[in-house]
Design a protein around this motif. Structure first.
Motif, PDB file in Angstrom:
ATOM      1  N   PHE A 174       0.840  -1.206   0.000  1.00  0.00           N
ATOM      2  CA  PHE A 174       0.000   0.000   0.000  1.00  0.00           C
ATOM      3  C   PHE A 174       0.871   1.251   0.000  1.00  0.00           C
ATOM      4  O   PHE A 174       0.528   2.264  -0.585  1.00  0.00           O
ATOM      5  CB  PHE A 174      -0.982  -0.011   1.176  1.00  0.00           C
ATOM      6  CG  PHE A 174      -0.390   0.302   2.514  1.00  0.00           C
ATOM      7  CD1 PHE A 174      -0.343   1.597   2.970  1.00  0.00           C
ATOM      8  CD2 PHE A 174       0.085  -0.706   3.325  1.00  0.00           C
ATOM      9  CE1 PHE A 174       0.190   1.886   4.211  1.00  0.00           C
ATOM     10  CE2 PHE A 174       0.621  -0.425   4.566  1.00  0.00           C
ATOM     11  CZ  PHE A 174       0.669   0.871   5.005  1.00  0.00           C
ATOM     12  N   LEU A 233       0.959   4.136  -2.813  1.00  0.00           N
ATOM     13  CA  LEU A 233       0.817   5.530  -2.395  1.00  0.00           C
ATOM     14  C   LEU A 233       1.877   6.426  -3.019  1.00  0.00           C
ATOM     15  O   LEU A 233       1.582   7.511  -3.529  1.00  0.00           O
ATOM     16  CB  LEU A 233       1.003   5.543  -0.871  1.00  0.00           C
ATOM     17  CG  LEU A 233       0.179   6.488  -0.075  1.00  0.00           C
ATOM     18  CD1 LEU A 233      -0.983   5.742   0.503  1.00  0.00           C
ATOM     19  CD2 LEU A 233       1.030   7.033   1.033  1.00  0.00           C
ATOM     20  N   ALA A 285      -5.147   8.338 -10.998  1.00  0.00           N
ATOM     21  CA  ALA A 285      -4.937   7.723  -9.690  1.00  0.00           C
ATOM     22  C   ALA A 285      -6.078   6.818  -9.286  1.00  0.00           C
ATOM     23  O   ALA A 285      -5.916   5.936  -8.460  1.00  0.00           O
ATOM     24  CB  ALA A 285      -4.752   8.812  -8.629  1.00  0.00           C
ATOM     25  N   VAL A 286      -7.260   7.049  -9.854  1.00  0.00           N
ATOM     26  CA  VAL A 286      -8.407   6.256  -9.388  1.00  0.00           C
ATOM     27  C   VAL A 286      -9.186   5.661 -10.554  1.00  0.00           C
ATOM     28  O   VAL A 286      -9.202   6.186 -11.656  1.00  0.00           O
ATOM     29  CB  VAL A 286      -9.387   7.103  -8.544  1.00  0.00           C
ATOM     30  CG1 VAL A 286      -8.765   7.475  -7.223  1.00  0.00           C
ATOM     31  CG2 VAL A 286      -9.833   8.327  -9.303  1.00  0.00           C
ATOM     32  N   VAL A 307      -6.043  -4.678  -1.014  1.00  0.00           N
ATOM     33  CA  VAL A 307      -5.258  -3.495  -0.671  1.00  0.00           C
ATOM     34  C   VAL A 307      -5.122  -2.574  -1.883  1.00  0.00           C
ATOM     35  O   VAL A 307      -5.410  -1.378  -1.819  1.00  0.00           O
ATOM     36  CB  VAL A 307      -3.862  -3.912  -0.168  1.00  0.00           C
ATOM     37  CG1 VAL A 307      -3.074  -2.695   0.240  1.00  0.00           C
ATOM     38  CG2 VAL A 307      -3.974  -4.904   0.968  1.00  0.00           C
ATOM     39  N   SER A 309      -8.286  -0.881  -2.953  1.00  0.00           N
ATOM     40  CA  SER A 309      -8.675   0.219  -2.065  1.00  0.00           C
ATOM     41  C   SER A 309      -7.892   1.482  -2.383  1.00  0.00           C
ATOM     42  O   SER A 309      -8.448   2.573  -2.370  1.00  0.00           O
ATOM     43  CB  SER A 309      -8.432  -0.154  -0.605  1.00  0.00           C
ATOM     44  OG  SER A 309      -9.094  -1.329  -0.296  1.00  0.00           O
ATOM     45  N   ILE A 310      -6.595   1.313  -2.650  1.00  0.00           N
ATOM     46  CA  ILE A 310      -5.768   2.495  -2.904  1.00  0.00           C
ATOM     47  C   ILE A 310      -6.184   3.170  -4.208  1.00  0.00           C
ATOM     48  O   ILE A 310      -6.352   4.379  -4.277  1.00  0.00           O
ATOM     49  CB  ILE A 310      -4.282   2.113  -2.991  1.00  0.00           C
ATOM     50  CG1 ILE A 310      -3.819   1.513  -1.677  1.00  0.00           C
ATOM     51  CG2 ILE A 310      -3.427   3.332  -3.322  1.00  0.00           C
ATOM     52  CD1 ILE A 310      -2.461   0.895  -1.773  1.00  0.00           C
ATOM     53  N   LEU A 318      -6.294  -0.510   5.776  1.00  0.00           N
ATOM     54  CA  LEU A 318      -7.601  -0.881   5.227  1.00  0.00           C
ATOM     55  C   LEU A 318      -8.732  -0.579   6.203  1.00  0.00           C
ATOM     56  O   LEU A 318      -9.901  -0.759   5.876  1.00  0.00           O
ATOM     57  CB  LEU A 318      -7.623  -2.374   4.891  1.00  0.00           C
ATOM     58  CG  LEU A 318      -6.785  -2.804   3.700  1.00  0.00           C
ATOM     59  CD1 LEU A 318      -6.805  -4.314   3.568  1.00  0.00           C
ATOM     60  CD2 LEU A 318      -7.299  -2.164   2.427  1.00  0.00           C
ATOM     61  N   PHE A 370      -4.001   9.600   3.605  1.00  0.00           N
ATOM     62  CA  PHE A 370      -4.368   9.219   2.238  1.00  0.00           C
ATOM     63  C   PHE A 370      -5.455  10.132   1.677  1.00  0.00           C
ATOM     64  O   PHE A 370      -5.460  10.466   0.503  1.00  0.00           O
ATOM     65  CB  PHE A 370      -4.826   7.755   2.241  1.00  0.00           C
ATOM     66  CG  PHE A 370      -5.034   7.195   0.872  1.00  0.00           C
ATOM     67  CD1 PHE A 370      -3.986   7.137  -0.029  1.00  0.00           C
ATOM     68  CD2 PHE A 370      -6.275   6.716   0.486  1.00  0.00           C
ATOM     69  CE1 PHE A 370      -4.166   6.616  -1.295  1.00  0.00           C
ATOM     70  CE2 PHE A 370      -6.463   6.199  -0.780  1.00  0.00           C
ATOM     71  CZ  PHE A 370      -5.411   6.150  -1.675  1.00  0.00           C
ATOM     72  N   LEU A 373      -3.981  13.244   0.192  1.00  0.00           N
ATOM     73  CA  LEU A 373      -2.900  13.061  -0.772  1.00  0.00           C
ATOM     74  C   LEU A 373      -3.156  13.805  -2.068  1.00  0.00           C
ATOM     75  O   LEU A 373      -2.269  14.466  -2.608  1.00  0.00           O
ATOM     76  CB  LEU A 373      -2.774  11.562  -1.057  1.00  0.00           C
ATOM     77  CG  LEU A 373      -1.408  11.068  -1.462  1.00  0.00           C
ATOM     78  CD1 LEU A 373      -0.414  11.365  -0.374  1.00  0.00           C
ATOM     79  CD2 LEU A 373      -1.480   9.580  -1.713  1.00  0.00           C
TER      80      LEU A 373
END
Lengths: 325, 294
Positions: free
Chosen positions: A144, A148, A163-164, A263, A266-267, B235, B254, B257
């Motif tokens: 993660f 990041l 990023a998403v 993980v 989610s990021i 998480l 986060f 960010l």
């Protein structure tokens, strides 16, 4: 061979049974789902009605049998928040996760194998030290954190990568895939690379260890003595023997990759099953949580089974009862 | 297992060998430094980040090097609630190391007993125990920990329990492997000849000779546990927000960010990185010097 497969199959079924008991009792004994349905002015008769409706007034063993019966028919109940069968949500989200995991696997192999071979051929060279250092960091640093940093560098600072989310998808045989659109690949690159790092580290280590072992074996010496070209020795004789442990470990790790996908998803807000699980946990959507856990366990046990069988086909010593430990 | 070193208490030469690597010295210094910070957190930290009276929302999201409106310096900036990042990180190191250490010690104890008994008794006891270990190890640690924490919920005790569950099998398998080699050595025969009790032979004679290997595995496992805890906390599955570890601090940052407020996530992340990498380098170096053929 048949005996070996049957034995492994029975073992897998036993593990599955134990895991369903664990997940079912774990999620259902701890916590009370009634209060998720009940409004604040719900009095005792109203609560009782909900309990009856959910089947919670029956003994826990009976509930478990109902659950297993439904499970065998592929029914894991309706999601509280979405109001549709939990399984259908999983099927809907699964292609995104599998796509991510598959790309991670491909990246891990295409980058990891050559690096491992290079490190194995010249173990004292400085490049080998760099490769092994990279492998240690990729293996031990939480992914993660790597994800990041990639977002900070490539999305926020440089603005090169989204990023998403998932990019445009195309319908291939009824499955939405983003692998075949430019926008899709653009979105896929960072999450897939992040997810691939652990496997990549493992591939590098295994390949290097395998190279060190195989290169000094007699049959390689003989192959060299026969004047077979180095390239042919590497690709044919060496590779074939070091691929066995790599196939096994990757097969077993693929379940881990699906777990780690939680993980990464989610990021990067990747709309796969892992993101779904985290969202479900946040709103206490129990049927969806149970459905995900059962699904992952089934998939994992199946993968282990398949890996074992492939392994036994590649290496006959395994099914002849040689226990490695 | 042919090493002569591994079967005695670490001789002076082992330490000299250990310190021959500059990387190992740096790693040891880094890791001990963080341990000291964790130990003395309340005396080092400029403020108690969880004492609401000391935290001012007016000071939220200040970049590193700024000052609070009362003039106190924030060397590493503040987070969304106006907490001093330096203090939050010092307390975060404390919780991360605590969770890693406690879970490691418990898992080590459980795994050692299981491994020793399996190796010493052999037969069906060994078969059953090792089947359980194999089964446990066939599941990825993060998957098992994830399932357990979904069921159990958040909490320091719960994450420690989950980490013990995913770690004990590694110790059990390693200890069994070493103990198997040890239990056929002459000194064990001699002890049996003296009619010493089973427990005394196991814990007084075999166990001390397994210690170098256990030390190496324990160091590596602790790094893995800290990393796993950080991941789970990130998480939102691990520790409760009231006890923020480094992972939770990173998760908090986060959200900021995308708006370029990098320090809230990056700084605790760098500390986490330093802890994990230094522990791994230490473990690697110990393995090389103690040579337990892992």
């Amino acid at each position: 061979m048949t005996e070996f497969i049957v034995k492994r199959l029975l073992q897998a079924l036993l593990v599955l049974a134990v895991m369903t008991v664990l997940v079912f009792f774990g999620v259902n004994v701890i916590g009370n789902p009634v209060y998720i349905f009940a409004s604040s002015e719900c009095d005792q008769p109203c609560l009782d009605a909900i309990i009856k409706d959910l089947g919670l007034d029956r003994p826990i063993w009976e509930q478990y049998w109902v659950f297993i019966g439904n499970l065998l028919q592929g029914d894991l109940g309706n999601s509280f928040t979405h109001g549709v069968p939990a399984m259908s949500l999983i099927w809907q989200r699964l292609p995104a996760t599998l796509e991510l995991a598959f790309c991670a696997l491909v990246i891990a192999l295409t980058v990891g194998l050559p690096l491992g071979v290079a490190a194995g051929l010249r173990p004292t060279h400085w490049t080998s030290r760099v490769i092994m250092g990279f492998s240690m960091i990729a293996f031990s640093v939480p992914i993660f954190w790597i994800g990041l940093i990639m977002i900070i560098v490539f999305s926020v600072s440089l603005g090169w990568m989204p990023a998403v989310g998932r990019g445009d998808t195309v319908d291939i045989l009824g499955v939405d895939l983003s692998l075949f659109t430019l926008d899709g690949l653009h979105h896929l690159a960072m999450p897939a690379f992040t997810l691939s790092l652990i496997m990549m580290a493992m591939v590098i280590r295994l390949t290097r260890a395998g190279m060190r072992e195989v290169l000094f074996s007699d049959y390689i010496k003989f192959a060299r003595a026969n004047g077979i070209r180095e390239r042919r020795i590497l690709t044919l004789h060496v590779m074939r023997n070091i691929l066995i442990p790599i196939v096994t470990v990757l097969g077993m790790e693929f379940g881990g990759v699906i777990a780690f996908a939680v993980v990464v998803e989610s990021i990067f807000s990747w709309p796969g099953v892992g993101k779904m699980l985290i969202d479900a946990i946040a709103v206490l959507d129990r049927p969806l949580i149970v459905a995900y856990l059962i699904f992952v366990v089934i998939m994992f046990v199946t993968l282990n089974l398949i890996t074992d069988i492939i392994y036994s086909l590649l290496d006959p010593r395994v099914r002849l009862g040689g226990n490695s430990s | 297992m042919s090493g002569t070193v591994a079967h005695t208490a670490p001789a002076p030469g082992v330490w000299r060998e250990f310190f021959r690597s500059p990387a190992a010295i740096v790693a040891l210094a880094t890791f001990s430094g963080f341990c000291l910070v964790a130990l003395f957190a309340p005396w080092i930290a400029p403020q108690n980040p969880y004492d609401l009276a000391q935290v001012d929302i007016m000071d939220s999201l200040l970049p590193p090097g700024s000052e609070s409106w009362t003039g106190a310096p924030y060397h590493l900036g503040t987070d969304g609630q106006g907490r001093d990042m330096l203090s939050a990180m010092i307390y975060g190191i404390r919780i991360s190391l605590l969770v890693g250490l406690v879970s490691g010690v418990i898992a080590l104890a459980v795994g050692t007993v299981v491994g020793l008994v399996a190796a010493y008794r052999g037969g069906w006891v060994d078969t059953i125990l090792m089947r359980i270990v194999d089964l446990q190890l066939s599941f990825p640690t993060i998957l098992v920990a994830l399932i357990l924490l979904v069921i159990l919920g958040r909490g320091v005790d719960k994450i420690i329990f989950a980490l013990v569950v995913v770690q004990w099998a590694y110790f059990a398998r390693t200890v069994r492997g070493v103990a198997l080699v040890e239990s056929v050595r002459e000194y064990v025969d001699a002890a049996k000849g003296l009619r010493l009790g089973h427990l005394r032979i196991l814990f007084g004679h075999i166990l001390p000779n397994c210690l170098p290997t256990m030390l190496v595995v324990a160091t590596m496992q602790m790094a893995a546990a800290i990393s796993l805890e950080a991941t789970l906390s990130f998480l939102g599955l691990g520790l409760p927000p009231t006890r923020p570890s480094l992972g939770l601090l990173i998760a908090n940052g986060f959200d900021y960010l995308q708006s370029g407020r990098y320090w809230i996530s990056v700084l605790p992340g760098l500390v986490l990185l330093a802890i994990i990498v230094s522990a791994n380098v230490l473990g690697d170096r110990m393995r090389d010097t103690l040579n337990p053929h892992l």
